[in-house]
Design a protein around this motif. Structure first.
Motif, PDB file in Angstrom:
ATOM      1  N   UNK A   1       0.856  -1.187   0.000  1.00 30.33           N
ATOM      2  CA  UNK A   1       0.000   0.000   0.000  1.00 30.33           C
ATOM      3  C   UNK A   1       0.892   1.237   0.000  1.00 30.33           C
ATOM      4  N   UNK A   2       0.628   2.170  -0.901  1.00 24.89           N
ATOM      5  CA  UNK A   2       1.485   3.359  -0.985  1.00 24.89           C
ATOM      6  C   UNK A   2       0.666   4.588  -1.335  1.00 24.89           C
ATOM      7  N   UNK A   3       1.035   5.710  -0.725  1.00 26.28           N
ATOM      8  CA  UNK A   3       0.392   6.991  -0.995  1.00 26.28           C
ATOM      9  C   UNK A   3       0.990   7.590  -2.267  1.00 26.28           C
ATOM     10  N   UNK A   4       0.129   7.917  -3.225  1.00 24.49           N
ATOM     11  CA  UNK A   4       0.589   8.438  -4.512  1.00 24.49           C
ATOM     12  C   UNK A   4       0.271   9.916  -4.710  1.00 24.49           C
ATOM     13  N   UNK A   5      -0.842  10.381  -4.147  1.00 19.80           N
ATOM     14  CA  UNK A   5      -1.219  11.784  -4.329  1.00 19.80           C
ATOM     15  C   UNK A   5      -2.013  12.248  -3.123  1.00 19.80           C
ATOM     16  N   UNK A   6      -1.800  13.496  -2.745  1.00 18.01           N
ATOM     17  CA  UNK A   6      -2.580  14.119  -1.683  1.00 18.01           C
ATOM     18  C   UNK A   6      -2.965  15.512  -2.143  1.00 18.01           C
ATOM     19  N   UNK A   7      -4.254  15.809  -2.079  1.00 19.97           N
ATOM     20  CA  UNK A   7      -4.779  17.115  -2.466  1.00 19.97           C
ATOM     21  C   UNK A   7      -5.397  17.769  -1.236  1.00 19.97           C
ATOM     22  N   UNK A   8      -4.964  18.990  -0.941  1.00 17.31           N
ATOM     23  CA  UNK A   8      -5.508  19.775   0.165  1.00 17.31           C
ATOM     24  C   UNK A   8      -6.298  20.930  -0.430  1.00 17.31           C
ATOM     25  N   UNK A   9      -7.517  21.137   0.065  1.00 15.76           N
ATOM     26  CA  UNK A   9      -8.399  22.143  -0.533  1.00 15.76           C
ATOM     27  C   UNK A   9      -8.770  23.228   0.480  1.00 15.76           C
ATOM     28  N   UNK A  10      -8.663  24.476   0.030  1.00 13.18           N
ATOM     29  CA  UNK A  10      -9.128  25.592   0.841  1.00 13.18           C
ATOM     30  C   UNK A  10      -8.106  26.178   1.781  1.00 13.18           C
ATOM     31  N   UNK A  11      -6.836  25.771   1.662  1.00 10.55           N
ATOM     32  CA  UNK A  11      -5.791  26.359   2.498  1.00 10.55           C
ATOM     33  C   UNK A  11      -5.331  27.670   1.868  1.00 10.55           C
ATOM     34  N   UNK A  12      -5.221  28.737   2.646  1.00  8.14           N
ATOM     35  CA  UNK A  12      -4.704  29.981   2.074  1.00  8.14           C
ATOM     36  C   UNK A  12      -3.324  29.783   1.468  1.00  8.14           C
TER      37      UNK A  12
ATOM     38  N   UNK B   1      -6.935  11.661  -0.823  1.00  5.60           N
ATOM     39  CA  UNK B   1      -5.704  10.876  -0.919  1.00  5.60           C
ATOM     40  C   UNK B   1      -5.899   9.758  -1.927  1.00  5.60           C
ATOM     41  N   UNK B   2      -4.908   9.567  -2.784  1.00  6.44           N
ATOM     42  CA  UNK B   2      -4.914   8.470  -3.750  1.00  6.44           C
ATOM     43  C   UNK B   2      -3.820   7.485  -3.357  1.00  6.44           C
ATOM     44  N   UNK B   3      -4.212   6.232  -3.202  1.00  9.01           N
ATOM     45  CA  UNK B   3      -3.270   5.191  -2.803  1.00  9.01           C
ATOM     46  C   UNK B   3      -3.312   4.040  -3.793  1.00  9.01           C
ATOM     47  N   UNK B   4      -2.164   3.412  -4.017  1.00  5.03           N
ATOM     48  CA  UNK B   4      -2.089   2.168  -4.775  1.00  5.03           C
ATOM     49  C   UNK B   4      -2.093   1.019  -3.779  1.00  5.03           C
TER      50      UNK B   4
END
Length: 226
Positions: free
Chosen positions: A170-181, A208-211
């Motif tokens: 299991x691995x983290x491939x992408x993380x998107x944070x929304x609404x942070x100044x 978060x997108x994980x494989x």
């Protein structure tokens, strides 16, 4: 670079529910973990490191039914009534935590951006390989800044959990944070993290997108109502 993503936080109604959800969602179950006497919680963890997110893990956390109430709101919004109701149906991604060696400086600079990262608390938990110690930002009201999109900050004092976690598929491939100044993101300088505004079509404060052995999995975080 002032900080890196350290771990994702999956809140669960119980650790047993959280482990079963991980098995069904990813095809992998967390194993290690322990108790947090400071907050009356306990967890299970597993490695999700990748080239983009080194030394990263996933934490399944729940209120420990055998622990006394902490006398203050627990971290990660675990006492929020809406989240408590949602967790009875299924565990939820709620937050990401970023590690740093400049925690006081970053707290001050985030406060200068009119954000409340929380106060610095000292915490620890026992493991089979010794005591883990860290400092972490936690707001006094237990809520998470920017509906959970702004990562909490952690500074490890000694070994990192990933030093003893077995490798997984299991691995983290992408993380998107929304609404942070934008100025707050400039303070943190998080590598490999994408940002975007929250809009009417997608209210999740982070995704978060994980494989995994079950393929690609995209998790949208639970949205904290104002």
């Amino acid at each position: 670079m002032n900080a890196r993503i350290d771990h994702l936080v999956i809140a669960a109604d119980s650790l047993e529910q959280g482990a079963a959800w991980c098995a069904a969602t990813f095809g992998v179950q967390p194993a290690g973990g322990g108790k947090h006497a400071l907050m009356g919680t306990h967890n299970r963890v597993m490695a999700i490191s990748s080239n983009s997110f080194p030394d990263c893990y996933l934490e399944v956390i729940a209120i420990d039914p055998d622990a006394p109430a902490p006398g203050r709101p627990r971290w990660f919004g675990l006492d929020h009534p809406g989240l408590r109701d949602a967790l009875r149906d299924s565990p939820r991604l709620v937050h990401a935590v970023a590690r740093t060696t400049k925690i006081e400086m970053l707290c001050q600079e985030l406060a200068n951006c009119a954000l409340d990262p929380g106060e610095l608390l000292t915490a620890q938990r026992d493991t089979a390989y010794g005591l883990l110690k860290w400092r972490i930002t936690v707001r006094n009201d237990g809520r998470m800044e920017s509906a959970g999109a702004l990562p909490s900050l952690i500074e490890w004092q000694g070994e990192h959990p990933c030093a003893h976690l077995p490798r997984t598929d299991l691995s983290l491939r992408q993380l998107v944070l929304r609404g942070i100044p934008r100025q707050a993101f400039d303070v943190l300088q998080l590598p490999a993290v994408d940002t975007s505004p929250i809009d009417a079509l997608r209210q999740a404060p982070l995704s978060a997108t994980l494989e995994s052995p079950r393929g690609r999995v995209v998790l949208d975080a639970w949205h904290t109502a104002p």
